[in-house]
Design a protein around this motif. Structure first.
Motif, PDB file in Angstrom:
ATOM      1  N   ARG A 501      25.621  33.818  50.143  1.00  0.00           N
ATOM      2  CA  ARG A 501      25.581  35.062  49.385  1.00  0.00           C
ATOM      3  C   ARG A 501      24.333  35.065  48.501  1.00  0.00           C
ATOM      4  NH1 ARG A 501      30.515  36.313  45.459  1.00  0.00           N
ATOM      5  NH2 ARG A 501      29.715  34.571  44.258  1.00  0.00           N
ATOM      6  N   ASN A 622      38.686  39.173  44.589  1.00  0.00           N
ATOM      7  CA  ASN A 622      38.783  38.884  43.147  1.00  0.00           C
ATOM      8  C   ASN A 622      38.243  40.063  42.345  1.00  0.00           C
ATOM      9  OD1 ASN A 622      39.453  36.379  44.116  1.00  0.00           O
ATOM     10  ND2 ASN A 622      37.438  35.494  43.748  1.00  0.00           N
ATOM     11  N   ARG A 633      39.054  40.159  34.946  1.00  0.00           N
ATOM     12  CA  ARG A 633      39.544  38.918  35.546  1.00  0.00           C
ATOM     13  C   ARG A 633      39.376  37.719  34.627  1.00  0.00           C
ATOM     14  NH1 ARG A 633      35.112  38.013  40.409  1.00  0.00           N
ATOM     15  NH2 ARG A 633      35.682  35.814  40.324  1.00  0.00           N
TER      16      ARG A 633
END
Ligand code: PEP
Ligand code: MG
Length: 751
Positions: A501, A622, A633
């Motif tokens: 990523r 997430n 979160r």
């Protein structure tokens, strides 16, 4: 009134024990409201409301008067969870007379509940002899006061638990589960240099030496400031020069040094004594009504950090990590984790953060039991203390008694047996009983989790978090340095694919050398938004990935936090440019697959348009959960609202697969839900092609997949996705697993 309120709250914040908190409250509230009595009743262990502090009632009745829930006016306030405001208390049917308090003289009564996290912790009461009704403004003042104080009282109560430390008492602190499992070990406090809040308590061996050392450090900072003053002299006007001199003279202030001396003489080390004194002064200044003085708090803090840096610099010892280290910190970072030798790290406790903070995700990937958001933990006092980390329930115990230790040791042994049993399926296919195959990949970032992944037989990397090697450095790594790190990762897994990523910083992932200060970081400059604004960083990273993959050709590139199609188009254009450049430079580059993460709700609705432009889709559940549910979160206060099993999240996850498959594009998921065995079951039923998870979850998920039929999983999905809320979904899942005897595999709590 607002100033009064702030000043009381500040004074309360400055004290550390419950007794002084309560005595400040009753004294200051009584004075502010011009009443004759202010008292605090707190819920005791038996559920009664006990008079704990009073200014106005008979002091000898403190701790003796107790009212049951709904008994007397105080109990009635607690039961109703609402204020009661009476001009003639004795006329109320609930009025109860306690002669020991001398209460009969007081007619006017205003009581408000003290509520923390939906639980009534106590009642705050003001009273007055003449018949009178407290007005609306007074009622509002007391309600506001009580709401502000609830958290402080809860904190002081929890911290007070430590005072009863002893061989037979264990103190328990609550947080949330960060990584499942339990561990027993000794506390090591991770304290960033010159951070006044995180200085661990240590005793000093020789008071005279410690005092001399303290004065040497003070002199050094005094000299530094003088030098700075000379350099700046010509640039400062008269007032600024005076301010500067006042600043420097704080170090000459004998009272400051005197307070530190007292603490050192009491046995504390200089750095702890200094930070404690400075923090007290910072609090006092912050609570002052005059804005000028309030602002001086930051000067004191700055000065405090400068001296602390000297105190710590010259005493910095190599931290000794015990065999079973429990790493504790206010706000732990990946580099703090990386400093502990892997074979010694047994548990992690963080005061800040929640179960989907990145530090918790890393802990899960290494299989280290972790508790997050233990907000009441007096962490600086726990160095060397024996502790139990219960990562299943999110609890931490300090100085456990032997019965507690024995029961946790038994749980630990049972967990080990379960892991050993799962080893047996390492090389078996991840296939349901009716022959459906689902690929299980891993998420990596640290060297440690790469090793575990290989041991567990991972067949690909669905998410390599490139920001982690960036976070372990003190500056941006060069293209060459990155290339080496990426090559190691690609080589370790070749020929299996590795999905890298592009840099995903922002939110709770900060680079010390590239600070991003924002009021709302999760809605701010994050992920692709940062790298597209800095194409030089993006291009450097992509070039490093491409070069690293030469000859291995197992690279996939993935883009985080994409919200708009044009972000994807620009990123693809830059990737193509990097490929062309490298080809011109003579590298043999095979263009890698490029994919996009779906983690912003907007992208869910445009999934087909995204899918049409990429080679694969990967869901970041997430972030998708946090944005769909509007729940940070990273915030422990709303941790119980963060749930990937929310019906809306499940519906969005299903819509993504349907949309992507319409375009013939494979879909993976790399959020934590994929590593939850039951979550994995539902995702498989939805049609996800690849589940990518923490290495430590892999065998558990595989075990469950191998125990079920795809048709049954699909039927279960159809049943749960129409249920109205998370609780109903969890109950249904639990019940189904129990009925087929599979609940053992999924002991960890659902995330
Ligand atoms: C996600 O958001 O689900 C994800 C995998 O990315 P991260 O947790 O690193 O933000
Ligand atoms: Mg994400």
């Amino acid at each position: 009134m607002l100033n009064e309120l702030r000043s009381i709250v500040q004074e309360v914040y400055a004290s550390t024990d419950l007794e002084s908190v309560l005595s400040i409250i009753v004294r200051r509230v009584k004075a502010s409201m011009h009443t004759e009595v202010c008292s605090v009743y707190l819920r005791d262990q038996l559920g009664g409301f006990r008079l704990m502090a009073t200014d106005g009632l008979n002091p000898s009745s403190v701790e003796l008067v107790v009212l049951k829930l709904d008994e007397g006016l105080v109990g009635h306030v607690a039961a109703r969870e609402e204020p009661i405001n009476l001009d003639l208390a004795e006329d109320h049917p609930k009025y109860t007379y306690f002669p020991e308090t001398g209460e009969e003289r007081f007619s006017a009564f205003l009581g408000v509940p003290i509520i923390h996290q939906r639980t009534v912790m106590g009642v705050l009461v003001v009273q007055q002899a003449p018949k009178r009704k407290f007005d609306e403004g007074e009622e509002a003042f007391l309600v506001t006061m009580s709401a502000q104080l609830a958290g402080v009282i809860a904190h002081a109560e929890a911290t007070g638990a430590l005072r009863v430390f002893g061989p037979k008492e264990s103190a328990r602190f609550e947080g949330v589960s960060g990584s499942s499992g339990v561990s027993i070990g000794a506390g090591v406090v991770a304290s960033p240099l010159a951070d006044l809040n995180s200085v661990p308590f240590e005793t000093c061996e020789n008071t005279t030496d410690e005092l001399a050392f303290f004065h040497t450090c003070l002199s050094a900072v005094r000299a530094d400031i003088k030098k700075l003053g000379v350099t700046l002299e010509s640039m400062l006007n008269k007032e600024e020069r005076q301010l500067f001199e006042a600043y420097a003279s704080m170090l000459d202030d004998t009272s400051l040094a005197q307070e530190v001396k007292l603490k050192i003489t009491d046995g504390a080390c200089a750095s702890f004594a200094w930070s404690a004194v400075i923090l007290e002064h910072v609090k006092t200044f912050s609570s002052m009504e005059d804005a000028y003085f309030r602002e001086r708090a930051s000067d004191i803090k700055d000065l405090g950090s400068r001296v602390l840096a000297y105190l710590q610099e010259s005493t910095r010892k190599e931290l000794v990590y015990p065999d079973q280290t429990i790493l504790i910190g206010e706000d732990l970072t990946p580099s703090m984790l990386a400093e502990v030798p892997m074979d010694k790290l047994a548990g992690i406790v963080s005061v800040k953060g929640s179960s989907n903070s990145h530090i918790a995700i890393l802990a899960r990937s290494m299989g280290i039991p972790t508790v997050m958001g233990a907000v009441d933990l007096p962490f600086t006092r726990l160095s060397g203390k024996e502790m139990i980390v219960d990562g299943y329930r999110g609890n931490v115990y300090v100085d456990p008694d032997s019965a507690l230790r024995t029961s946790y040791q038994a749980m630990l042994d049972e967990d080990k047996q379960l892991v050993a049993k799962l080893e047996g399926i390492k090389n078996l296919p991840s296939e349901t009983k009716d022959g459906h195959h689902v690929a299980l990949w891993v998420n990596t970032g640290l060297l440690a989790d790469t090793m575990i992944s290989l041991e567990r037989g991972a067949q690909g990397v669905g998410l390599y978090r490139t920001e982690i090697p960036f976070m372990l450095r003190e500056r941006f790594p060069s293209e060459k340095e990155q290339c080496k790190v990426y090559r190691d990762q690609l080589e370790a897994f070749a020929p299996y694919p590795v999905t890298m990523r592009t840099l995903d910083i922002g939110g709770d992932k900060a680079l010390s050398y590239f600070p991003i200060e924002e009021d709302n970081p999760f809605l701010g400059w994050r992920g692709i938004r940062v790298t597209l604004d800095h194409p030089e960083i993006f291009l450097g990273q992509v070039r490093a990935m491409l070069k690293a993959s030469e000859g291995l050709d197992n690279l996939r590139i993935m883009l985080p936090m994409v919200t708009n199609i044009d972000e994807l188009d620009i990123a693809r254009m830059l990737i193509d440019r990097a490929i062309e450049e490298l080809k011109e430079e003579g590298f043999k580059i095979i263009p890698p697959d490029v994919g996009v993460m779906i983690e912003v709700p907007a992208a869910v609705f445009q999934v087909e348009a995204f899918a049409a432009r990429v080679d694969f889709i990967s869901v970041g559940s997430n972030d998708l959960t946090q944005y769909l549910l509007a729940v940070d979160r990273n915030n422990p206060r709303v941790a119980d609202l963060y749930h990937s099993m929310h019906p809306s999240v499940l519906m969005a996850l299903k819509a993504i697969v349907v949309g992507a498959h319409k375009q013939g594009v494979p879909v993976s998921i790399c959020g934590e839900l994929a590593g939850d065995p039951v979550g994995a079951l539902l995702l498989m039923a939805m049609g996800y092609d690849i589940l990518s998870m923490s290495a430590t979850s892999l065998l558990k998920v595989k075990s469950l997949i191998r125990s079920v039929n795809l048709v049954d999983a699909k039927a279960l999905l159809e049943e749960v996705i129409i249920l109205p809320d998370t609780d109903a979904i969890l109950r249904k899942l639990q019940h189904t697993l129990q009925s087929v005897g599979l609940e053992k595999i999924v002991r960890p709590s659902f995330h």
